[in-house]
Write an enzyme that holds these catalytic residues in place. Structure first.
Site, PDB file in Angstrom:
ATOM      1  N   ASP A  70      59.255  49.799   8.330  1.00 41.84           N
ATOM      2  CA  ASP A  70      60.360  48.946   7.884  1.00 41.84           C
ATOM      3  C   ASP A  70      61.362  49.696   7.011  1.00 41.84           C
ATOM      4  O   ASP A  70      61.101  50.822   6.567  1.00 41.84           O
ATOM      5  CB  ASP A  70      59.813  47.710   7.130  1.00 41.84           C
ATOM      6  CG  ASP A  70      58.604  48.042   6.262  1.00 41.84           C
ATOM      7  OD1 ASP A  70      58.480  49.201   5.836  1.00 41.84           O
ATOM      8  OD2 ASP A  70      57.789  47.142   6.014  1.00 41.84           O
TER       9      ASP A  70
ATOM     10  N   ASN B 275      50.464  38.232  -0.074  1.00 39.25           N
ATOM     11  CA  ASN B 275      50.549  37.028   0.769  1.00 39.25           C
ATOM     12  C   ASN B 275      50.078  37.294   2.201  1.00 39.25           C
ATOM     13  O   ASN B 275      50.244  36.451   3.079  1.00 39.25           O
ATOM     14  CB  ASN B 275      51.989  36.487   0.782  1.00 39.25           C
ATOM     15  CG  ASN B 275      52.982  37.507   1.344  1.00 39.25           C
ATOM     16  OD1 ASN B 275      52.586  38.583   1.785  1.00 39.25           O
ATOM     17  ND2 ASN B 275      54.256  37.154   1.349  1.00 39.25           N
TER      18      ASN B 275
ATOM     19  N   HIS C 271      51.186  39.750   4.189  1.00 38.59           N
ATOM     20  CA  HIS C 271      52.146  40.350   5.116  1.00 38.59           C
ATOM     21  C   HIS C 271      51.739  41.764   5.508  1.00 38.59           C
ATOM     22  O   HIS C 271      51.082  42.469   4.757  1.00 38.59           O
ATOM     23  CB  HIS C 271      53.590  40.291   4.583  1.00 38.59           C
ATOM     24  CG  HIS C 271      53.924  41.240   3.471  1.00 38.59           C
ATOM     25  ND1 HIS C 271      54.875  40.962   2.517  1.00 38.59           N
ATOM     26  CD2 HIS C 271      53.468  42.488   3.163  1.00 38.59           C
ATOM     27  CE1 HIS C 271      54.988  41.988   1.697  1.00 38.59           C
ATOM     28  NE2 HIS C 271      54.143  42.921   2.059  1.00 38.59           N
TER      29      HIS C 271
ATOM     30  N   GLU D 265      56.284  38.184   7.056  1.00 38.10           N
ATOM     31  CA  GLU D 265      55.851  37.265   6.012  1.00 38.10           C
ATOM     32  C   GLU D 265      55.098  36.058   6.601  1.00 38.10           C
ATOM     33  O   GLU D 265      55.155  35.823   7.813  1.00 38.10           O
ATOM     34  CB  GLU D 265      57.081  36.770   5.229  1.00 38.10           C
ATOM     35  CG  GLU D 265      57.934  37.883   4.599  1.00 38.10           C
ATOM     36  CD  GLU D 265      57.318  38.477   3.333  1.00 38.10           C
ATOM     37  OE1 GLU D 265      56.088  38.475   3.174  1.00 38.10           O
ATOM     38  OE2 GLU D 265      58.100  38.948   2.476  1.00 38.10           O
TER      39      GLU D 265
HETATM   40  C1  F6R Z   1      55.498  48.897   3.445  1.00 39.75           C
HETATM   41  C2  F6R Z   1      55.126  47.605   3.989  1.00 39.75           C
HETATM   42  C3  F6R Z   1      54.446  46.553   3.195  1.00 39.75           C
HETATM   43  C4  F6R Z   1      53.449  47.083   2.155  1.00 39.75           C
HETATM   44  C5  F6R Z   1      52.846  45.940   1.354  1.00 39.75           C
HETATM   45  C6  F6R Z   1      51.893  46.426   0.293  1.00 39.75           C
HETATM   46  O1  F6R Z   1      56.122  49.706   4.428  1.00 39.75           O
HETATM   47  O2  F6R Z   1      55.423  47.385   5.116  1.00 39.75           O
HETATM   48  O3  F6R Z   1      53.775  45.692   4.073  1.00 39.75           O
HETATM   49  O4  F6R Z   1      52.448  47.794   2.806  1.00 39.75           O
HETATM   50  O5  F6R Z   1      53.869  45.206   0.744  1.00 39.75           O
HETATM   51  O6  F6R Z   1      52.608  47.144  -0.669  1.00 39.75           O
HETATM   52  P1  F6R Z   1      51.860  47.931  -1.836  1.00 39.75           P
HETATM   53  O7  F6R Z   1      51.126  49.045  -1.169  1.00 39.75           O
HETATM   54  O8  F6R Z   1      52.968  48.430  -2.714  1.00 39.75           O
HETATM   55  O9  F6R Z   1      50.951  46.963  -2.509  1.00 39.75           O
END
Ligand code: F6R
Length: 241
Positions: free
Chosen positions: A67, A136, A138, A143
């Protein structure tokens, strides 16, 4: 779904890096799907160390990131492009032309999404996709109440995600509200998936992911339908299992 519980973040990072090293030993031309966020940083550090020790070669690898924030250009330090260069790409011998990250500044976002999806397919699909998980549930920026059939598309970030990501920005107002993200369908087409989660803060969602039924309310739960998924968690993230 294979669940591996390791002691701590250092062990998780090393274990994940070992999986990537094994993948590249088996197929040096692998297509890797990469994630940003705090979780994979230790894995990237371990991969950089392996590269410095001449234990891994990225010269033939192709990468696709999950992303990118909409509206942030490559030279914005908060962009995922900048993140990936800072934590991994500038330290290793990856061919810069084989790096793919959605263009958050594209003037035609729909075409950007279609082209990104097509490029993944033209490269033969992703061999190994690394994922983190949001509080959550994702994956990528898909989401809750996710559309399981979605391919690369524009997503609106949940307030919870904006809150969680504000730590990387000067203020919450600076956190982009939209992003381009691989869709669940894109992620599910990967041949192998490794999901990483570390720390007590991820314990609830990991328990939910492992124990609950598949539901669009927990986007990561779709991984139960994939035949080659490894989940690596540390003891803290596994503490509610
Ligand atoms: C990042 C992504 C997100 C993160 C998720 C966890 O490219 O796609 O899904 O993997 O938000 O983020 P952290 O590792 O910062 O807890």
């Amino acid at each position: 779904m294979e669940l591996i519980i390791v002691k701590d973040y250092a062990a998780l990072s090393q274990r994940a890096a070992n999986l990537i090293q094994a993948q590249l030993t088996w197929n040096p031309q692998s297509v890797l799907g990469l994630a940003t966020g705090s979780t994979p940083v230790g894995m990237y550090d371990a991969l950089v160390k392996m590269y410095q020790d001449k234990a891994i070669d990225f010269s033939q690898v192709t990468t696709f990131n999950l992303d990118e924030y909409l509206g942030l250009g490559q030279d914005n330090p908060q962009s995922y492009y900048a993140f990936m260069h800072e934590h991994l790409f500038k330290h290793i011998n990856v061919n810069k032309e084989k790096i793919h990250i959605p263009n958050g500044l594209s003037e035609d976002i729909q075409s950007e999404c279609l082209a990104y999806e097509k490029s993944i397919q033209l490269h033969g699909g992703i061999d190994l996709q690394v994922l983190g998980i949001g509080h959550n549930g994702h994956i990528g920026f898909n989401e809750p109440n996710v559309e399981f059939e979605a391919k690369t598309h524009v997503v609106s970030l949940d307030q919870e995600t904006i809150e969680a990501n504000k730590r990387f920005f000067d203020s919450i107002e600076d956190v982009p509200k939209k992003a381009i993200s691989m869709g669940i369908k894109t992620i599910m087409k990967s041949k192998r998936i490794v999901l990483l989660a570390s720390g007590e803060g991820k314990a609830d969602i990991i328990a939910k992911l492992v124990k609950d039924e598949i539901s669009p309310n927990v986007p990561a739960s779709v991984l139960h339908l994939h035949e080659n998924v490894v989940i690596i968690v540390d003891e803290a993230a596994a503490s509610k299992l």
